[in-house]
Design a protein around this motif. Structure first.
Motif, short mmCIF file in Angstrom:
data_model
loop_
_atom_site.label_atom_id
_atom_site.label_comp_id
_atom_site.label_asym_id
_atom_site.label_seq_id
_atom_site.Cartn_x
_atom_site.Cartn_y
_atom_site.Cartn_z
N GLN A 25 30.69 3.82 8.36
CA GLN A 25 30.41 3.03 6.67
C GLN A 25 30.09 3.58 5.23
OE1 GLN A 25 32.55 0.13 6.60
NE2 GLN A 25 32.80 -0.17 8.51
N ALA A 26 30.99 4.37 6.18
CA ALA A 26 31.01 6.00 4.67
C ALA A 26 30.95 5.45 2.91
CB ALA A 26 31.00 6.78 4.59
N ASP A 27 31.28 4.43 2.95
CA ASP A 27 31.84 4.20 1.14
C ASP A 27 30.62 3.37 0.81
OD1 ASP A 27 34.27 5.55 0.54
OD2 ASP A 27 35.24 3.81 1.28
N ILE A 28 29.86 2.73 1.64
CA ILE A 28 28.76 1.81 1.72
C ILE A 28 27.65 2.73 1.22
CG2 ILE A 28 27.75 -0.19 2.24
CD1 ILE A 28 29.81 -1.31 3.46
N ASN A 29 27.76 3.21 2.00
CA ASN A 29 25.93 4.12 3.41
C ASN A 29 26.18 5.20 2.59
OD1 ASN A 29 25.89 1.91 4.89
ND2 ASN A 29 26.41 2.39 6.04
N LEU A 30 26.24 6.14 1.91
CA LEU A 30 26.30 7.51 1.37
C LEU A 30 25.85 7.59 0.12
CD1 LEU A 30 28.03 8.40 4.33
CD2 LEU A 30 29.00 10.17 2.95
N VAL A 31 24.98 8.18 -0.43
CA VAL A 31 24.31 8.47 -1.26
C VAL A 31 24.50 10.34 -1.65
CG1 VAL A 31 21.93 8.60 -3.28
CG2 VAL A 31 22.52 6.75 -0.95
N GLY A 32 25.46 10.16 -3.16
CA GLY A 32 25.87 12.24 -3.39
C GLY A 32 24.36 12.19 -4.12
N LEU A 33 24.52 13.22 -3.93
CA LEU A 33 23.36 14.00 -4.32
C LEU A 33 23.42 15.19 -5.77
CD1 LEU A 33 22.63 15.99 -1.34
CD2 LEU A 33 20.95 13.97 -2.37
N PRO A 34 22.36 14.59 -6.31
CA PRO A 34 22.53 15.55 -7.98
C PRO A 34 22.73 17.33 -7.37
CG PRO A 34 21.00 13.95 -7.59
CD PRO A 34 21.24 14.04 -6.33
N GLU A 35 23.58 17.67 -8.62
CA GLU A 35 23.46 18.86 -8.64
C GLU A 35 22.41 19.82 -8.55
OE1 GLU A 35 25.56 21.25 -6.99
OE2 GLU A 35 27.34 19.60 -6.75
N SER A 36 21.37 19.48 -8.86
CA SER A 36 20.48 20.13 -9.11
C SER A 36 18.88 19.55 -8.18
CB SER A 36 19.53 19.38 -10.17
OG SER A 36 19.05 18.10 -10.27
N MET A 37 19.84 18.24 -7.27
CA MET A 37 18.20 18.56 -6.27
C MET A 37 18.94 19.89 -4.66
SD MET A 37 17.64 15.21 -4.09
CE MET A 37 16.91 13.90 -5.53
N ASP A 38 17.56 20.39 -4.15
CA ASP A 38 17.96 21.32 -2.73
C ASP A 38 17.60 19.71 -1.70
OD1 ASP A 38 15.44 20.76 -1.48
OD2 ASP A 38 14.83 21.37 -3.39
N PHE A 39 18.63 20.21 -0.66
CA PHE A 39 18.91 19.51 0.60
C PHE A 39 17.26 18.87 1.40
CE2 PHE A 39 23.62 21.84 1.25
CZ PHE A 39 23.66 20.88 1.07
N THR A 40 16.44 20.32 1.12
CA THR A 40 15.36 19.72 1.86
C THR A 40 14.33 18.47 1.27
OG1 THR A 40 14.98 22.44 2.37
CG2 THR A 40 12.59 20.90 2.20
N THR A 41 14.45 18.60 -0.06
CA THR A 41 14.03 17.53 -0.94
C THR A 41 14.57 16.55 -0.69
OG1 THR A 41 13.29 18.83 -2.70
CG2 THR A 41 13.45 16.79 -3.04
N ALA A 42 16.45 16.37 -0.71
CA ALA A 42 16.74 15.23 -0.39
C ALA A 42 16.80 14.43 0.99
CB ALA A 42 18.55 15.77 -0.54
N ALA A 43 16.32 15.20 2.12
CA ALA A 43 16.06 14.56 3.63
C ALA A 43 14.78 14.61 3.37
CB ALA A 43 16.44 15.98 4.09
N SER A 44 13.87 14.31 2.49
CA SER A 44 12.62 14.08 2.52
C SER A 44 12.68 12.33 2.38
CB SER A 44 11.62 14.74 1.68
OG SER A 44 11.95 14.96 0.55
N LEU A 45 13.85 11.82 1.47
CA LEU A 45 14.12 10.89 0.79
C LEU A 45 14.17 9.70 1.55
CD1 LEU A 45 16.51 11.72 -2.81
CD2 LEU A 45 14.26 11.33 -2.31
N GLY A 46 15.18 9.56 2.49
CA GLY A 46 16.52 8.72 2.87
C GLY A 46 15.16 7.40 4.09
#
Ligand SMILES: [Zn+2]
Ligand SMILES: [Zn+2]
Length: 346
Positions: free
Chosen positions: A126-147
Motif C-alpha cells: 500500500q505504497a500510496d498510503i504508507n510511504l513518506v518522501g524524504l527531503p533532499e537534505s536528509m541522509d538515509f541514516t537519519t531517515a532510518a532512525s525515524l520510522g
C-alpha cells in the motif's frame, strides 16, 4: 539478494542469498540504504511476536530508494527517496478510514508480518498510503532512525500526550525512544525529567535538553523524586522502556489529571503489569498508548527537522554492516552503548 535470515527463534541468524522481492500491485520494492537495529527486532527474534512466520528476515526502521513500482501505485516512481512508519495501514478498514493507520485492523509491518529490511531489498505494501518522501537534505541514516522510535515518541509527546510549553514531562528509560521523546518535548517548550540507571545515558539526556535527571539505581523512590523535582508531579509521563517497574513509576509520578503514555513494548511476561489504579481514579489520570505514527503525520515532524528544532541525527550511535547486524540484533537486550545503531553497508 543478500539478507539476514533466521530459521528458528533464538537461533543465530545467518547471511543468506534469497530471491529478490517483486512489488505487489499496490506496493513497491525499495533498495535499502539504511536500517536501524531495534529492541523490537530482538523481541521478534526470541519469539515474542506471534505475527512472525519462519524463516524470517527482521528489520523495520528503513530508508532507501524505490527500485520497482506495482501497477496500481500512483504517487511513487523508481528513484524516489523514501521511508515508512513501522506500522503500515491497509487503507480499507475503519481505523484507516478514520486516519489512524497506526492501529489498522490489517497492519503491514516489515520485519514482523512480512520480511523486513535486514536485506538489500524490501517489499512494501500500500505504497500510496504508507510511504513518506524524504527531503533532499536528509541522509538515509537519519531517515532510518525515524520510522519506529522517533515517530512513536513524536506521537506519544505531541498527539497522545498533548504536551505544551511549560509542562513537566517525565521520561522513564533513555534508550532510543526515551532520548527521542526528550528532544521532542524540549522542542515544544516542556521541562523534561529523565530517568535511567545509566549515568552515560542521563548525560546524553541532559545534552538533548533534559533539565533534571533521576538515577533510578541511586534513588529509593523514583516517583517521589520526580514529584519533588516537578513540585507536584509530571503533567505527561512516558514509559519509554517497557517494563513493569518503569510503567508503575511513570503512572505514580503524575500530578492530578496527568497523562501516562506507554511507549516501550510490553511483551511476554511483562504484558500485564500491576499499575496504581487507585491513583488513576482518585487523580483522574489518563492512560494512553503510542503505536507508531501515520505516514500523513510525518509532515509536522519533518518541518520541525527542517527548521532545526529537531535533530534526530544526534541520536545515531554507530553505523555497522549487514554482517555485524547479526551480533547487534542478538545483543539488543543488553542495553549496551548509547543512541541508535544503524546498518549502512549491505
Ligand atoms: Zn524499532
Ligand atoms: Zn487498515
Amino acid at each position: 539478494m543478500k539478507a539476514v535470515v533466521y530459521e528458528a527463534f533464538s537461533a543465530p541468524p545467518k547471511i543468506m542469498t534469497v530471491p529478490d522481492p517483486t512489488p505487489e500491485p499496490h506496493g513497491v520494492v525499495v533498495k535499502v540504504m539504511a536500517t536501524g537495529v531495534c529492541r523490537s527486532d530482538w523481541h521478534g527474534w526470541v519469539g515474542h511476536d506471534t505475527d512472525i512466520q519462519l524463516p524470517h528476515v527482521p528489520g523495520h526502521e528503513l530508508a532507501g530508494i524505490v527500485e520497482a513500482v506495482g501497477r496500481d501505485v500512483t504517487k511513487w516512481k523508481v528513484g524516489d527517496r523514501v521511508t515508512v512508519p513501522f506500522v503500515g495501514g491497509c487503507g480499507a478498514c475503519p481505523e484507516c478510514h478514520s486516519g489512524n493507520h497506526q492501529v489498522c485492523d490489517r497492519q503491514f509491518q516489515p520485519g514482523f508480518t512480512h520480511w523486513g529490511s535486514f536485506a538489500q531489498y524490501v517489499g512494501l505494501h500500500q505504497a500510496d498510503i504508507n510511504l513518506v518522501g524524504l527531503p533532499e537534505s536528509m541522509d538515509f541514516t537519519t531517515a532510518a532512525s525515524l520510522g519506529c522510535r522517533f515517530v512513536t515518541s513524536f506521537r506519544a509527546v505531541i498527539d497522545q500526550g498533548k504536551t505544551s510549553a511549560g509542562q513537566w514531562v517525565a521520561v522513564h528509560g533513555c534508550g532510543g525512544v526515551g532520548l527521542s521523546a526528550i528532544m521532542i518535548a524540549n522542542a515544544v517548550g516542556a521541562n523534561v525529567v529523565a530517568v535511567d540507571i545509566s549515568e552515560d545515558k542521563l548525560a546524553l539526556a541532559r545534552a538533548l535538553g533534559a533539565v533534571a535527571t533521576v538515577n533510578a539505581s541511586e534513588v529509593g523512590q523514583v516517583a517521589e523524586a520526580v514529584i519533588e523535582i516537578t513540585r507536584g508531579g509530571a503533567h505527561v509521563s512516558l514509559d519509554a522502556l517497557g517494563h513493569p517497574t518503569t510503567c508503575f513509576n511513570s503512572i505514580a509520578n503524575l500530578r492530578k489529571r496527568g497523562k501516562h503514555v506507554q511507549v516501550g513494548l510490553m511483551l511476554a511476561e511483562n504484558s500485564t503489569p500491576a499499575i496504581p489504579m487507585s491513583r488513576v481514579i482518585a487523580n483522574e489520570l489518563e492512560i494512553l498508548g503510542s503505536h507508531g505514527m501515520q505516514a500523513h503525520r510525518y509532515d509536522a515532524m519533518l518541518e520541525m527537522m527542517r527548521s532545526g528544532k529537531l535533530a534526530p541525527e544526534k541520536l545515531i550511535g554507530r553505523t555497522i554492516t549487514l554482517e555485524q547486524s547479526i551480533d547487534a540484533l542478538m545483543s539488543m537486550d543488553r542495553f549496551e552503548g548509547t543512541g541508535v545503531t544503524v546498518v549502512t553497508e549491505f
